[in-house]
Design a protein around this motif. Structure first.
Motif, PDB file in Angstrom:
ATOM      1  N   ASN A 327      41.321  -3.814 -25.561  1.00  0.00           N
ATOM      2  CA  ASN A 327      40.378  -2.698 -25.697  1.00  0.00           C
ATOM      3  C   ASN A 327      41.017  -1.366 -25.341  1.00  0.00           C
ATOM      4  O   ASN A 327      40.356  -0.321 -25.443  1.00  0.00           O
ATOM      5  N   ALA A 328      42.270  -1.378 -24.907  1.00  0.00           N
ATOM      6  CA  ALA A 328      43.027  -0.153 -24.601  1.00  0.00           C
ATOM      7  C   ALA A 328      42.250   0.762 -23.662  1.00  0.00           C
ATOM      8  O   ALA A 328      42.105   1.959 -23.903  1.00  0.00           O
ATOM      9  N   ARG A 329      41.783   0.209 -22.558  1.00  0.00           N
ATOM     10  CA  ARG A 329      40.979   0.985 -21.621  1.00  0.00           C
ATOM     11  C   ARG A 329      40.996   0.375 -20.240  1.00  0.00           C
ATOM     12  O   ARG A 329      41.406  -0.776 -20.052  1.00  0.00           O
ATOM     13  N   VAL A 330      40.525   1.145 -19.251  1.00  0.00           N
ATOM     14  CA  VAL A 330      40.277   0.671 -17.884  1.00  0.00           C
ATOM     15  C   VAL A 330      38.837   0.998 -17.555  1.00  0.00           C
ATOM     16  O   VAL A 330      38.398   2.144 -17.718  1.00  0.00           O
ATOM     17  N   ILE A 331      38.078   0.004 -17.120  1.00  0.00           N
ATOM     18  CA  ILE A 331      36.658   0.208 -16.835  1.00  0.00           C
ATOM     19  C   ILE A 331      36.370   0.019 -15.349  1.00  0.00           C
ATOM     20  O   ILE A 331      37.119  -0.639 -14.631  1.00  0.00           O
ATOM     21  N   HIS A 332      35.263   0.602 -14.904  1.00  0.00           N
ATOM     22  CA  HIS A 332      34.921   0.703 -13.481  1.00  0.00           C
ATOM     23  C   HIS A 332      33.557   0.086 -13.208  1.00  0.00           C
ATOM     24  O   HIS A 332      32.584   0.331 -13.937  1.00  0.00           O
TER      25      HIS A 332
END
Length: 499
Positions: A327-332
């Motif tokens: 997903n080419a992302r970092v989630i919190h």
């Protein structure tokens, strides 16, 4: 995702009193969705993503990053260059800076796996390293995917180039590199984390399990694990989408509260194990994020779904950060330990919103993140594997440059010894040399103690030499600088074995 310490006068060894760094909380309100990174390592700017082999400040598939909490130095796993690079705390805060040391290679231009040794490894070589962590005592742990092992380097912030590891797990010795699925072997380890009570956790990717090594610094080479999660025993390795199973775990993080967070890649989820070190083999997970339940494996791009969660990091505020490679992302996830199964993320880095997965090379985008590491002042380091760079994201409420660390009081003199901390020789006389400085006074002399004898002065001061007489067997040599007030530097210790 692609799979991603002998002669004396070789590299300088410098020992100083350590700086004390505090990793501040990365509070949710201080980060914003799609904010820009403020530092880039491995590229000249935020819009470049060139892969370069064998260059000090260029990476090829960086996959892991960690900060030493005792010094503030930052370690980057440069996977396809088969090395780990160490950046000073100052360099880690400056875009496109150069590292100060390299592990796994003899210099900054070499990049072959196992230093050209093929399947024959050594205590100094790496083959497809993936992840790193640094524990509270400054020990560096490296997950070596291609050599199916984890290496431990003690006092890693003070080592010179091409050091030898102090311990190996997953292999019986430093030269073997075969895969296995027993309590003492591994198959493609992908994540490492050290938690409370010196427990080392390893995400054993291709064995679909997580291994636990209790009191790891008391272990010997090739020691067996003390526990396993994801499998009922140490000889099973099947994939499963259940509360007790795993499918290619890629990241682990052991938090201060005793919880273990596991990025279960092929199941597109993150599992939480409470009081993890006390659990029996094959125990049930206590929570799941990225899926509504323990039996659903499907991928997705939303606030509640994940796709390829390789990296997990739990900050001191109690918030969970998850890097999703695909997903080419970092989630919190705020207050993550209290969230119900399948809860939604609230912030995303690398994408404009929680429902988007687009490409691009900017200060705001991620091309395929690997693991996440803590930075100073609550910042985050993210290894952007596909874009050959490491990005630092800092809380919006803090300055764009990291806070200046407050050093612990240190003596004025400093002594530097040319050579390694451990070596073997067949000679009775060993020449030593180095330099010394005094940042706040007048340097008096450098003195050397060999074995049980008293200290003797070396020749010279700023540049000094000493010829040590060695006894057969192990010789402990202590070296220190003394200034005009009588203050002494931290002592450098060298262990020399005379054959």
């Amino acid at each position: 995702m692609p799979l991603r310490l002998s002669e004396l006068m070789k590299t300088p060894l410098t020992l100083l009193a350590p700086l004390v760094f505090t990793v501040a909380s990365a509070a949710a309100a201080s980060f914003q969705t799609y904010q820009a990174a403020d530092v880039v390592l491995g590229q000249p700017d935020f819009t470049s993503s060139t892969f370069v082999f064998g260059q000090p400040n260029r990476f090829v598939n960086p996959d892991g990053v960690a900060m030493d909490p005792t010094t503030g130095k930052v370690f980057v796993v440069d996977a396809s260059n088969n090395r780990v690079l160490r950046f000073s705390s100052a360099a880690a805060a400056q875009s496109s800076s150069n590292p100060e040391a390299v592990l796994g290679q003899p210099n900054f231009t070499a990049h072959s796996s196992n230093q050209g040794g093929g399947a024959v490894a050594s205590a100094a070589t790496l083959n497809g390293p993936v992840d790193v962590c640094v524990d509270s005592s400054g020990r560096l742990w490296v997950a070596g995917h291609g050599n199916h092992r984890v290496l431990g380097f003690y006092l890693a912030s003070y080592l010179g180039n091409d050091p030898q590891a102090d311990i190996v797990l997953g292999q019986a010795n430093f030269t073997t590199s075969a895969a296995g699925h027993t309590a003492a072997t591994m198959n493609g380890p992908y994540g490492v984390s050290v938690g409370p009570n010196d427990a080392l956790w390893v995400a054993d990717f291709s064995n679909n399990r997580v291994l636990r090594f209790d009191t790891v610094t008391s272990k010997t080479n090739g020691a067996s694990a003390n526990g396993v999660l994801g499998q009922p025993d140490f000889t099973s390795n099947a994939t499963a989408t259940t509360a007790t199973g795993l499918a290619n775990p890629g990241g682990v993080y052991a938090d201060a509260g005793g919880r273990l967070w596991v990025g279960d890649v092929a199941n597109n989820r993150v599992l939480r194990y409470d009081d993890a070190a006390t659990k029996a083999n094959g125990a049930t997970a206590d929570g799941v994020l990225g899926q509504p339940d323990f039996t659903t494996p499907g991928s997705g791009t939303s606030a509640t779904k994940m796709f390829g969660p390789f990296g997990v990091y739990f900050d001191s505020a109690g918030d969970l950060w998850v890097s999703e490679y695909t997903n080419a992302r970092v989630i919190h996830f705020p207050a993550a330990a209290t969230l119900p199964d399948g809860a939604a993320a609230d912030i995303v880095l690398g994408q404009p919103d929680l429902n988007t997965n687009t490409s691009g090379v900017t200060a705001q985008k991620l091309g395929g993140p690997g693991h996440i590491g803590a930075g100073p002042g609550g910042s985050l380091f993210i290894a952007d594997y596909n874009d050959a760079r490491v990005l630092r994201f800092s809380p919006i409420a803090t300055p764009t440059s990291p806070p200046t660390p407050t050093p612990a009081p240190i003596p004025q003199p400093i002594v530097i010894v040319a050579g390694k901390a451990k070596l073997t020789t067949d000679k009775a006389k060993l020449p030593l040399k180095g330099t010394a400085t005094d940042t706040g006074g007048t340097l008096a002399h450098v003195e050397v103690k060999v074995g049980k004898a008293g200290y003797k002065p070396a020749a010279g001061t700023a540049s000094w030499t000493f010829k040590a007489t060695l006894q057969p067997g192990k010789n402990t040599i202590l070296i220190r600088a003394v200034d005009a007030t009588g203050a002494t530097s931290p002592t450098v210790k060298i262990i020399v074995t005379r054959k």
